[in-house]
Design a protein around this motif. Structure first.
Motif, PDB file in Angstrom:
ATOM      1  N   GLY A  37      -4.191   8.730   2.960  1.00 22.59           N
ATOM      2  CA  GLY A  37      -4.326   7.547   2.368  1.00 22.59           C
ATOM      3  C   GLY A  37      -4.766   6.431   3.077  1.00 22.59           C
ATOM      4  N   GLU A  38      -4.564   5.272   2.884  1.00 21.97           N
ATOM      5  CA  GLU A  38      -5.083   3.999   3.604  1.00 21.97           C
ATOM      6  C   GLU A  38      -4.702   3.960   4.964  1.00 21.97           C
ATOM      7  N   ARG A  39      -5.334   3.393   5.884  1.00 25.70           N
ATOM      8  CA  ARG A  39      -5.207   3.441   7.301  1.00 25.70           C
ATOM      9  C   ARG A  39      -4.354   1.910   7.491  1.00 25.70           C
TER      10      ARG A  39
ATOM     11  N   LEU B 134       0.936  -1.177   0.087  1.00 22.45           N
ATOM     12  CA  LEU B 134      -0.082  -0.019   0.135  1.00 22.45           C
ATOM     13  C   LEU B 134       0.958   1.224  -0.010  1.00 22.45           C
TER      14      LEU B 134
ATOM     15  N   ALA C 217       0.884   4.033  -2.942  1.00 25.89           N
ATOM     16  CA  ALA C 217       0.770   5.304  -2.867  1.00 25.89           C
ATOM     17  C   ALA C 217       2.064   6.253  -3.275  1.00 25.89           C
TER      18      ALA C 217
ATOM     19  N   ALA D 214      -1.515   5.735   9.340  1.00 31.35           N
ATOM     20  CA  ALA D 214      -2.049   5.888   7.949  1.00 31.35           C
ATOM     21  C   ALA D 214      -1.102   6.580   7.097  1.00 31.35           C
TER      22      ALA D 214
END
Length: 273
Positions: free
Chosen positions: A181-183, A47, A51, A198
């Motif tokens: 962005g993603e946790r 991830l 990103a 995150a």
């Protein structure tokens, strides 16, 4: 590397800690002092790399054991990995000695000189020095983007996810885009911290605000100063036409400064300069 807020000893170190006389092993103390929590979840690594979309020169603060370092190199980046812990830096340098995509630097990232050519920053950074690393990134003229794994609360505050906006974000907004962005759950780290993380993405805008950076930031800093007890009162100490500017920006006279959106600040600047 995320900071460890856990207060208990880990089972495999308890016996050593008791016999050391200091309550913890030197390794335990280093982990606490240097905020060392290593990312061990492969999906979380993917991830972060997704990103960042790394290409070309990438600086990595807090490389640790090198999991993200290798993932970035495999994705096509030329990585300069900074690690302040001499033991970890030595191990990573030895491990990557024959890899031309990776250069390991033993030292403090925040004391490094920024490259002249465009570069990105990607890292699972220590919570304890998050602000210092972010400030370093914002000051670096060649920075194109920073993709940072930070404490969840920090990332949410900087991107307005609570409905409020911080001084750091607002005064850099015309030049940098901030995105949440993603946790990443705490279980993705070893040792396991007490908070989630995150991905925070800070990207330089291709077309920044027209006007004086110094004048814009002076306006924002005055607004956040609290002089006079309200944003309106603070701005009126230096500028004329404040009420008309607030109306044009869609900001009520009694609005708390933290609830003024970055785009509204840009309107204020355009009207008041």
């Amino acid at each position: 590397m995320a900071q460890n807020f856990a207060h208990g000893n880990y089972s495999h170190t308890q016996k050593k800690a008791r016999s050391s006389g200091g309550g913890r092993t030197p390794r335990d103390r280093a982990r606490r002092e240097l905020s060392q929590n290593f990312l061990v979840d492969r999906h979380a690594l993917e991830l972060v790399v997704k990103a960042a979309a790394p290409a070309g020169p990438v600086l990595e603060p807090g490389a640790g054991e090198g999991a993200l370092t290798l993932a970035l190199a495999e994705a096509g980046a030329q990585v300069t990995a900074y690690e302040i812990d001499p033991r970890l830096a030595g191990r990573l340098a030895s491990r990557t000695r024959d890899d031309p995509r990776i250069d390991v630097v033993r030292g403090d990232f925040t004391a490094a000189r920024a490259p002249h050519e465009p570069f990105a920053v990607v890292g699972n950074i220590p919570y304890a020095v998050t602000s210092r690393i972010v400030d370093w990134c914002l000051r670096a003229p060649g920075l194109t983007s920073a993709t940072l794994l930070t404490q969840l609360e920090y990332a949410r505050k900087r991107t307005g996810d609570y409905g409020r906006w911080s001084l750091v974000t607002v005064e850099s907004w015309p030049w940098f885009d901030w995105r949440l962005g993603e946790r990443i759950g705490r279980e993705s780290f070893r040792p396991v911290p007490s908070v989630d993380s995150a991905i925070l993405r800070v990207e330089r805008r291709p077309e920044p605000l027209a006007g004086s950076r110094r004048d814009y930031q002076a306006l924002v800093e005055l607004g956040f100063s609290g002089v006079g007890g309200s944003l309106r009162a603070s701005l009126r100490t230096r500028y004329e036409g404040v009420d008309a500017a607030l109306a044009a920006a869609g900001v009520a006279r009694d609005t708390v400064v933290g609830y003024v959106r970055p785009d509204q600040w840009i309107t204020l600047y355009d009207r008041l300069r």
